[in-house]
Design a protein around this motif. Structure first.
Motif, PDB file in Angstrom:
ATOM      1  N   MET A   1       0.829  -1.195   0.000  1.00 29.75           N
ATOM      2  CA  MET A   1       0.000   0.000   0.000  1.00 29.75           C
ATOM      3  C   MET A   1       0.871   1.254   0.000  1.00 29.75           C
ATOM      4  O   MET A   1       1.942   1.274   0.590  1.00 29.75           O
ATOM      5  N   ILE A   2       0.402   2.287  -0.684  1.00 27.54           N
ATOM      6  CA  ILE A   2       1.137   3.540  -0.763  1.00 27.54           C
ATOM      7  C   ILE A   2       0.684   4.460   0.374  1.00 27.54           C
ATOM      8  O   ILE A   2      -0.509   4.673   0.567  1.00 27.54           O
ATOM      9  N   PRO A   3       1.615   5.026   1.140  1.00 31.07           N
ATOM     10  CA  PRO A   3       1.225   5.952   2.204  1.00 31.07           C
ATOM     11  C   PRO A   3       0.449   7.138   1.628  1.00 31.07           C
ATOM     12  O   PRO A   3       0.919   7.828   0.719  1.00 31.07           O
ATOM     13  N   ALA A   4      -0.728   7.400   2.162  1.00 31.27           N
ATOM     14  CA  ALA A   4      -1.551   8.499   1.663  1.00 31.27           C
ATOM     15  C   ALA A   4      -0.840   9.831   1.814  1.00 31.27           C
ATOM     16  O   ALA A   4      -1.031  10.746   1.009  1.00 31.27           O
ATOM     17  N   ILE A 190       1.724  -3.952  -9.813  1.00 27.40           N
ATOM     18  CA  ILE A 190       1.335  -4.131  -8.413  1.00 27.40           C
ATOM     19  C   ILE A 190       2.318  -5.059  -7.699  1.00 27.40           C
ATOM     20  O   ILE A 190       2.788  -4.767  -6.593  1.00 27.40           O
ATOM     21  N   HIS A 191       2.641  -6.174  -8.337  1.00 32.04           N
ATOM     22  CA  HIS A 191       3.566  -7.125  -7.726  1.00 32.04           C
ATOM     23  C   HIS A 191       4.944  -6.490  -7.555  1.00 32.04           C
ATOM     24  O   HIS A 191       5.590  -6.643  -6.506  1.00 32.04           O
ATOM     25  N   GLY A 192       5.396  -5.754  -8.588  1.00 31.52           N
ATOM     26  CA  GLY A 192       6.699  -5.101  -8.505  1.00 31.52           C
ATOM     27  C   GLY A 192       6.748  -4.062  -7.411  1.00 31.52           C
ATOM     28  O   GLY A 192       7.740  -3.944  -6.683  1.00 31.52           O
ATOM     29  N   LEU A 193       5.670  -3.295  -7.257  1.00 31.70           N
ATOM     30  CA  LEU A 193       5.641  -2.263  -6.221  1.00 31.70           C
ATOM     31  C   LEU A 193       5.670  -2.891  -4.830  1.00 31.70           C
ATOM     32  O   LEU A 193       6.325  -2.360  -3.915  1.00 31.70           O
ATOM     33  N   ARG A 194       4.962  -3.993  -4.666  1.00 29.63           N
ATOM     34  CA  ARG A 194       5.006  -4.691  -3.375  1.00 29.63           C
ATOM     35  C   ARG A 194       6.431  -5.172  -3.079  1.00 29.63           C
ATOM     36  O   ARG A 194       6.906  -5.094  -1.938  1.00 29.63           O
ATOM     37  N   ARG A 195       7.114  -5.673  -4.098  1.00 27.37           N
ATOM     38  CA  ARG A 195       8.494  -6.115  -3.922  1.00 27.37           C
ATOM     39  C   ARG A 195       9.398  -4.953  -3.524  1.00 27.37           C
ATOM     40  O   ARG A 195      10.221  -5.053  -2.611  1.00 27.37           O
ATOM     41  N   LEU A 196       9.236  -3.831  -4.225  1.00 27.33           N
ATOM     42  CA  LEU A 196      10.071  -2.673  -3.940  1.00 27.33           C
ATOM     43  C   LEU A 196       9.794  -2.110  -2.556  1.00 27.33           C
ATOM     44  O   LEU A 196      10.705  -1.620  -1.878  1.00 27.33           O
ATOM     45  N   ALA A 197       8.542  -2.161  -2.105  1.00 27.71           N
ATOM     46  CA  ALA A 197       8.191  -1.663  -0.777  1.00 27.71           C
ATOM     47  C   ALA A 197       8.922  -2.431   0.308  1.00 27.71           C
ATOM     48  O   ALA A 197       9.245  -1.896   1.377  1.00 27.71           O
ATOM     49  N   ASN A 198       9.231  -3.689   0.041  1.00 32.70           N
ATOM     50  CA  ASN A 198       9.933  -4.513   1.023  1.00 32.70           C
ATOM     51  C   ASN A 198      11.406  -4.148   1.120  1.00 32.70           C
ATOM     52  O   ASN A 198      12.089  -4.518   2.066  1.00 32.70           O
ATOM     53  N   THR A 199      11.928  -3.415   0.115  1.00 30.37           N
ATOM     54  CA  THR A 199      13.335  -3.015   0.131  1.00 30.37           C
ATOM     55  C   THR A 199      13.595  -1.963   1.194  1.00 30.37           C
ATOM     56  O   THR A 199      14.558  -2.011   1.944  1.00 30.37           O
ATOM     57  N   SER A 200      12.720  -0.986   1.259  1.00 31.50           N
ATOM     58  CA  SER A 200      12.869   0.099   2.226  1.00 31.50           C
ATOM     59  C   SER A 200      11.491   0.442   2.770  1.00 31.50           C
ATOM     60  O   SER A 200      10.778   1.272   2.213  1.00 31.50           O
ATOM     61  N   PRO A 201      11.073  -0.231   3.834  1.00 30.32           N
ATOM     62  CA  PRO A 201       9.713  -0.035   4.332  1.00 30.32           C
ATOM     63  C   PRO A 201       9.414   1.431   4.610  1.00 30.32           C
ATOM     64  O   PRO A 201      10.232   2.156   5.176  1.00 30.32           O
TER      65      PRO A 201
END
Length: 220
Positions: A1-4, A190-201
């Motif tokens: 999820m993207i921070p609002a 969507i899948h790529g963004l979820r992966r990238l979010a895990n790199t730098s929470p």
């Protein structure tokens, strides 16, 4: 999820649109045979709704090229559904009508802000659509700075995680069909963004006071 909070800070709409088109040439003035678009809710990283138009190929002022026509002749055997959308579908609409309907679809995503419009490579889909909008005197419904590329997301996943998000999702069963291509690209994004979010929470500033509008529903 993207921070609002991030969406608000940069005046970005909570909806992103993934676009795919099928054409009879590869230049900006290419004849357009089909348009597919998928709206993504960035708050929930899920598909909100979609758009599809099969377009009448009689388009004065637009062009075809023999290499692309040869490609489509091969698709009659290799991807019959893709060939059918270009040459067998009878429920087609004029290009100007398709552009007006796509414009309305993207305006829903804008929500008074700037919707990002992503394609596999914006130098193809976005450029051709922008040229068509200009031809018919329709203002392009996204800003120049909102042209985005799925290839960039893929590259970041490769560099930061050593994976290609396209390889971790179900394959596209109907390649070169505009709506199925757009849906597959949306899923990869969507899948790529979820992966990238895990790199730098992201900091814990997610949906609290600044919730994305219509978080659980599609735009009206």
């Amino acid at each position: 999820m993207i921070p609002a909070l991030y969406l608000e800070r940069f005046n970005v709409s909570p909806y992103l649109v993934v676009i795919d088109i099928e054409t009879e040439a590869q230049t900006p003035k290419a004849t357009i045979g089909a348009i597919g678009a998928v709206m993504i809710n960035l708050c929930s990283l899920s598909v909100a709704t979609s758009f599809y138009a099969a377009v009448n190929l009689d388009q004065p002022g637009r062009v075809v090229d023999e290499d692309t026509l040869a490609f489509w002749r091969r698709q009659e055997q290799e991807s019959p559904s893709a060939f059918a959308q270009m040459y067998k579908t009878t429920d087609r609409i004029p290009l100007e009508q398709a552009l007006n309907e796509l414009n309305a679809f993207i305006q829903e995503a804008n929500m008074g802000k700037s919707a990002q419009v992503l394609a596999n490579g914006p130098e193809f889909d976005n450029v051709i659509l922008n040229d068509a909008f200009m031809q018919y005197g329709i203002k392009t419904p996204w800003r120049y700075t909102a042209n985005q590329s799925l290839r960039t997301v893929v590259l970041l996943c490769q560099l930061l995680h050593g994976i290609n998000p396209r390889d971790e999702i179900a394959p596209n069963q109907y390649p070169h069909h505009a709506l199925f291509d757009a849906t597959h690209e949306a899923t990869a994004f969507i899948h790529g963004l979820r992966r990238l979010a895990n790199t730098s929470p992201a900091p814990d500033v997610r949906l609290t006071e600044l919730e994305c509008k219509n978080k659980e529903t599609t735009p009206a």
